[in-house]
Motif scaffolding. Sequence first.
Motif, short mmCIF file in Angstrom:
data_model
loop_
_atom_site.label_atom_id
_atom_site.label_comp_id
_atom_site.label_asym_id
_atom_site.label_seq_id
_atom_site.Cartn_x
_atom_site.Cartn_y
_atom_site.Cartn_z
N TYR A 152 0.84 -1.20 0.00
CA TYR A 152 0.00 0.00 0.00
C TYR A 152 0.88 1.25 0.00
O TYR A 152 1.93 1.28 0.65
N VAL A 153 0.43 2.25 -0.74
CA VAL A 153 1.16 3.51 -0.82
C VAL A 153 0.32 4.61 -0.19
O VAL A 153 -0.89 4.70 -0.40
N ASN A 154 0.96 5.44 0.61
CA ASN A 154 0.32 6.54 1.31
C ASN A 154 0.03 7.68 0.33
O ASN A 154 0.93 8.14 -0.37
N LEU A 155 -1.21 8.15 0.29
CA LEU A 155 -1.58 9.26 -0.59
C LEU A 155 -1.93 10.52 0.18
O LEU A 155 -2.29 11.54 -0.41
N ASN A 156 -1.82 10.47 1.50
CA ASN A 156 -2.13 11.62 2.34
C ASN A 156 -0.88 12.49 2.47
O ASN A 156 -0.31 12.66 3.55
N LEU A 157 -0.42 13.01 1.32
CA LEU A 157 0.85 13.73 1.24
C LEU A 157 0.69 14.99 0.40
O LEU A 157 -0.23 15.08 -0.42
N ASN A 158 1.61 15.94 0.57
CA ASN A 158 1.62 17.09 -0.32
C ASN A 158 2.57 16.82 -1.48
O ASN A 158 3.29 15.81 -1.50
N THR A 159 2.59 17.70 -2.47
CA THR A 159 3.36 17.44 -3.68
C THR A 159 4.87 17.42 -3.45
O THR A 159 5.58 16.67 -4.11
N ARG A 160 5.35 18.22 -2.52
CA ARG A 160 6.79 18.18 -2.24
C ARG A 160 7.17 16.82 -1.67
O ARG A 160 8.20 16.24 -2.04
N GLU A 161 6.35 16.29 -0.77
CA GLU A 161 6.62 14.97 -0.21
C GLU A 161 6.57 13.91 -1.31
O GLU A 161 7.41 12.99 -1.33
N ASN A 162 5.60 14.01 -2.22
CA ASN A 162 5.54 13.07 -3.34
C ASN A 162 6.85 13.06 -4.12
O ASN A 162 7.40 12.00 -4.43
N PHE A 163 7.34 14.26 -4.42
CA PHE A 163 8.55 14.35 -5.23
C PHE A 163 9.77 13.81 -4.48
O PHE A 163 10.62 13.13 -5.06
N GLU A 164 9.87 14.10 -3.19
CA GLU A 164 10.99 13.59 -2.41
C GLU A 164 10.99 12.06 -2.37
O GLU A 164 12.04 11.42 -2.47
N ILE A 165 9.80 11.47 -2.24
CA ILE A 165 9.71 10.01 -2.21
C ILE A 165 10.11 9.43 -3.56
O ILE A 165 10.83 8.43 -3.63
N LEU A 166 9.66 10.06 -4.64
CA LEU A 166 10.06 9.61 -5.97
C LEU A 166 11.58 9.69 -6.13
O LEU A 166 12.20 8.79 -6.71
N CYS A 167 12.18 10.75 -5.62
CA CYS A 167 13.64 10.90 -5.72
C CYS A 167 14.36 9.80 -4.94
O CYS A 167 15.34 9.22 -5.43
#
Length: 217
Positions: A152-167
């Motif tokens: 399961y992937v957490n979607l309760n995040l803001n866009t900066r957090e999304n990008f950091e996780i992708l990095c």
Amino acid sequence: MPIPIDQFRAKLETYSRAELEQTLRNCLEKSQADYAYQVKECLDTRFPGWDKPRTRRGGSRATVARFRGNKSEFKTARAAYLWLVERFAEVNPTLFTDVRWETTGYVGVGRRRGTDGAARNYFAKSPAKLFRQTPALADTQSNYHRMSNGWYVNLNLNTRENFEILCRFSAVSGLAHNTDWDWEVLDPTEQLHDSRRRVQLAAELEKEINELLMQAP
């Protein structure tokens, strides 16, 4: 006289976002800095981006995702994020099958820590484990998504957090930002719309993972 800080913190977990914001204002007006800090911590954990202005699109932000020559356009940043996460998982499935602190932990464990561990996780084997200190969030399916590999992937995040996780995910998978992938939110009010800032942040996180791997036994 204010209630003990531990009782106050526990009480905050039952508040709605509006109630938390009002409580924060009350604490600030009364110069109760310690209590205001607890409220802000709760808001940051349960409602990421609560203090950011809303966009004209009501939260939906058109986003372009690129991966190894393929380009896809999505109506929301969330959909583009999920698409890239699935692509990364295909490249590096061992992140989820060979669980290690320096790889799976680096990508999937939340950065906000308490005495008993992370307050939340970005990837987990169940919704409950995504929201360790805020279990009520697991009751809302829009807060998470079941990946094709069963995690399961957490979607309760803001866009900066999304990008950091992708990095972080790309760094441990041998993928390079801008060369192998990109995630561009098409919104002029979005902090990450500047490609130079995305490149800088990706480089910083790549350096971080390289240093971490050098320290691993």
